[in-house]
Scaffold this motif. Structure first.
Motif, PDB file in Angstrom:
ATOM      1  N   LEU A 589     -14.569  22.799-106.292  1.00 36.11           N
ATOM      2  CA  LEU A 589     -15.174  21.648-105.750  1.00 36.11           C
ATOM      3  C   LEU A 589     -15.278  20.627-106.797  1.00 36.11           C
ATOM      4  O   LEU A 589     -15.139  19.366-106.665  1.00 36.11           O
ATOM      5  N   GLY A 590     -15.388  21.055-108.138  1.00 38.73           N
ATOM      6  CA  GLY A 590     -15.395  20.203-109.201  1.00 38.73           C
ATOM      7  C   GLY A 590     -14.008  19.345-109.232  1.00 38.73           C
ATOM      8  O   GLY A 590     -13.992  18.137-109.599  1.00 38.73           O
ATOM      9  N   ASP A 591     -12.845  20.105-109.042  1.00 41.09           N
ATOM     10  CA  ASP A 591     -11.673  19.650-108.702  1.00 41.09           C
ATOM     11  C   ASP A 591     -11.627  18.425-107.624  1.00 41.09           C
ATOM     12  O   ASP A 591     -11.102  17.383-107.950  1.00 41.09           O
ATOM     13  N   TYR A 592     -12.141  18.837-106.640  1.00 41.59           N
ATOM     14  CA  TYR A 592     -12.045  17.873-105.471  1.00 41.59           C
ATOM     15  C   TYR A 592     -12.567  16.735-105.716  1.00 41.59           C
ATOM     16  O   TYR A 592     -12.423  15.440-105.498  1.00 41.59           O
ATOM     17  N   LEU A 593     -14.105  16.787-106.633  1.00 44.11           N
ATOM     18  CA  LEU A 593     -14.682  15.433-107.045  1.00 44.11           C
ATOM     19  C   LEU A 593     -14.209  14.857-108.215  1.00 44.11           C
ATOM     20  O   LEU A 593     -14.443  13.534-108.681  1.00 44.11           O
ATOM     21  N   GLY A 594     -12.923  15.244-108.838  1.00 41.81           N
ATOM     22  CA  GLY A 594     -12.142  14.542-109.657  1.00 41.81           C
ATOM     23  C   GLY A 594     -12.535  14.830-111.307  1.00 41.81           C
ATOM     24  O   GLY A 594     -12.325  13.988-112.047  1.00 41.81           O
ATOM     25  N   ILE A 595     -13.180  15.787-111.466  1.00 44.11           N
ATOM     26  CA  ILE A 595     -13.776  16.077-112.961  1.00 44.11           C
ATOM     27  C   ILE A 595     -12.516  16.170-113.934  1.00 44.11           C
ATOM     28  O   ILE A 595     -12.718  15.658-115.055  1.00 44.11           O
TER      29      ILE A 595
END
Length: 669
Positions: A589-595
């Protein structure tokens, strides 16, 4: 006057006729491509193929011709090196000069469709020599080409996918072109791996020795990369160039002893040759590459030609871009894997050993307060893993350099067979909760994800219609993205078909686990380091041994399947992994949000939206300074809030809402 002719009229006529019958001299594969192949894409799309820019393509292309006597060729490559054109040129030469039954195999139906539509079809229609030979797909005779087979006089080219046993076992073939083989499955429904099935299709040509298999791919992970195996099984050819200083042959390698650049823009990359230290500037790269040639490093009897080529030598990728990619990876294991695979054409050495859970427990921090979003926790996600008699959950926050803090974790006891009752009711309270942060504000999760691998229909019903809530499904494989495109499901928890079903998001768990374990191994301030490194994992003193045993419950092992070695994640005997699943889904999810993709400016804007006080939003959000400043401000804020709460005789913000661990009361934590 009598004229005497040395040749009779019959002989002259026969000679003329014979000259029209005898075929022209056979062109080599590279010569044919130069005269006939129109490039389908790239900077020279629509032009005749010219290998003056890519001289490294000519030799492996010649090896694809029957007259070369070579049966196998392997190419291990980075992205954007031009080797897709190699296969198209080899196929075109086959159609024009050596028609036979051939096959090209792509890893997925999507990859095959893209290859056919954007490369192969474009090359065929754009190249007059091929366009007149390949039969049209719209032919009414029934003898024309189809979407999965290109037909031409004397042969055909079948378009297959590696995941379809029916595609790979249906016909006899002489030549096979296998693209992106690291993405091929290890086994097809218990019938064997794709390579064995392709080999079986070529049995008829073993005695004559006319068969050919070409393996091309970017690699994945060390010890599990298929193209690594085929490259190492060959004579391992690298592109060597003459040193501009002393003339000795050398190859470009990514070693900062030789490939030198600044860690900040402008990177000013250049190369110092290992022989005499002569400097090769970035603008000299292409001209030097054109003077090179293939040199085998592992010549031995029986070794077929195998080639390695990467972006360091490629004429399409500037050194400045390579340096920037490495710097931007910033110790992120997933980005470093991508850099190794797609830029260097090398497999990535994935660290698969979890640290000792006791050592991790010793790293727990008193100031990581349960239920409180930390000062630099700008991105906040929650995840859950459904089991028979309850649900495991985890909430964690991420900072600008991918550091992560556990905000809450626990187990909700209760039935999980009804999305409207039992443990799901308590999970919904947590999902919608407003969590206090370090600055006196309250925030809900940015995204929430739940594993749909168990009680799938119940999970689908629970997520349906909920904002920012994903049904997740773990997917095996080293080439899977952290989170892919969703697919719709239209079954409710009673098994009935409904409209507007839930969306299920595939998660590439294998690489994410490698990245998570790499981060767990990092040492920070608690170990005496001057600062916590990017990706560092923070744990609260309230977290118990169950959590730490579960997040370290797997390891990267090796197994044999159908005679081939692969590396997979394996559970430790007697251990459960539910919190590990929650951690991995949180990282997805963090990757999806672009972290890992957000720029410093975007992080600063997000920090401002989250209400970080003046002085915390430093000019460089990635420097240790703002992290220390934020920590100081957070401690001050916490002291003020607790003092005020004590004066009012009310619970401090982090205790509001209670916890649903059956062994954990509202106040006793």
């Amino acid at each position: 006057m009598k004229v005497t002719m040395k040749r009779s009229a019959v002989a002259i006529v026969a000679g003329i006729l014979a000259s029209g019958i005898v075929p022209p001299p056979q062109l080599s594969a590279a010569e044919w491509a130069r005269k006939n192949l129109v490039v389908p894409d790239g900077p020279r799309a629509g032009e005749l193929w010219d290998d003056s820019l890519t001289p490294y393509i000519a030799e492996p292309l010649e090896m694809c011709a029957t007259e070369s006597g070579v049966n196998e060729i392997a190419v291990r490559k980075s992205a954007q090196t031009g080797f897709t054109t190699l296969m198209i040129a080899a196929i075109g030469h086959l159609i024009a000069t050596d028609p036979c039954r051939a096959m090209i195999v792509q890893p997925t139906s999507g990859a095959l469709k893209e290859f056919n539509a954007e490369k192969l079809d474009v090359a065929i229609t754009g190249s007059a020599a091929l366009n007149k030979l390949v039969k049209e797909q719209a032919s009414r005779s029934g003898d024309g080409s189809t979407a999965v087979r290109k037909k031409f006089r004397g042969g055909s080219l079948k378009l297959a996918i590696a995941s379809s046993a029916a595609d790979l076992r249906s016909s006899t073939i002489k030549k096979a072109f296998l693209d992106e083989i690291d993405e091929y499955p290890d086994d097809l429904d218990g019938q064997g791996d794709p390579f064995g099935m392709v080999e079986a299709r070529q049995e008829s040509f073993l005695m004559s020795g006319e068969w050919l298999r070409v393996y091309v791919s970017t690699p994945t992970i060390k010890g599990g990369s298929k193209i690594d195996g085929y490259f190492e099984g060959g004579d391992q050819r690298y592109w060597y160039m003459p040193c501009p200083g002393c003339g000795e042959k050398f190859k470009f390698v990514f070693d900062r002893k030789y490939f030198r650049f600044n860690d900040e823009f402008p990177h000013e990359p250049h190369y110092a040759t290992p022989c005499c230290g002569a400097i090769v500037e970035a603008y000299e790269k292409v001209s030097l590459m054109k003077r090179g040639g293939w040199v085998p490093e592992a010549s031995r009897p029986g070794a077929y030609p195998s080639y390695h080529f990467d972006a360091l030598t490629s004429p399409f990728v500037p050194w400045e871009k390579i340096a920037a990619r490495f710097v931007e990876a910033n110790q992120d294991p997933l980005k470093l894997k991508t850099f190794n695979n797609l830029t260097l054409g090398l497999s990535f050495d994935m660290k698969g050993d979890a640290p000792d859970h006791v050592r991790l427990m010793e790293r727990r921090e008193e100031d990581v307060v349960r239920g409180r979003i930390p000062a630099m926790g700008l991105v906040f996600v929650g995840t859950a893993d459904v089991q028979l008699n309850g649900i495991y959950y985890l909430f964690k926050a991420y900072g600008p350099d991918r550091q992560s803090w556990r905000v809450d974790a626990g187990f909700i006891e209760g039935a999980t067979d009804d999305p409207h009752a039992g443990a799901f009711l308590k999970l919904e309270e947590l999902r919608t909760k407003q969590w206090p942060d370090a600055y006196g504000r309250r925030r809900a999760v940015d995204l929430f994800g739940i594993d749909s691998g168990y009680r799938s229909h119940v999970v689908y019903t629970w997520v349906r219609g909920k904002a920012a809530t994903f049904a997740l499904k773990g997917l095996d494989g080293w080439s899977r993205p952290p989170i892919g495109q969703p697919s719709s499901v239209d079954i409710d928890f009673n098994g009935q078909r409904i409209r507007n079903g839930a969306m299920v998001w595939g998660v590439g768990t294998w690489s994410l686990k490698g990245g998570f374990y790499a981060n767990l191994h990092k040492q920070g301030i608690a170990a005496g380091q001057p600062a916590d490194p990017p990706g560092y994992c923070h744990f609260g003193s309230w977290m118990d041994e169950v959590y730490f045993r579960q997040i370290t419950s797997e390891y990267l092992g090796t197994e044999k399947i159908k005679g081939r070695t692969r590396r997979i994640w394996m559970p430790r005997a007697g251990e459960q992994n539910h919190f590990l699943d929650c951690e991995i889904y949180g990282d997805a999810l963090g990757d999806y949000l672009g972290i890992s993709r957000m720029t410093p400016d975007e992080w600063r804007e997000l920090a401002s939206m989250r209400g970080l006080p003046d002085g915390v939003v430093d000019a460089d959000m990635f420097a240790p300074a703002p992290l220390l400043a934020a920590k100081h401000v957070a401690i001050q804020q916490e002291h003020v809030q607790i003092s005020e709460a004590v004066d009012r005789r009310t619970p401090p913000p982090e205790t509001e809402g209670g916890w649903y661990n059956s062994n954990d009361s509202f106040w006793d934590r």
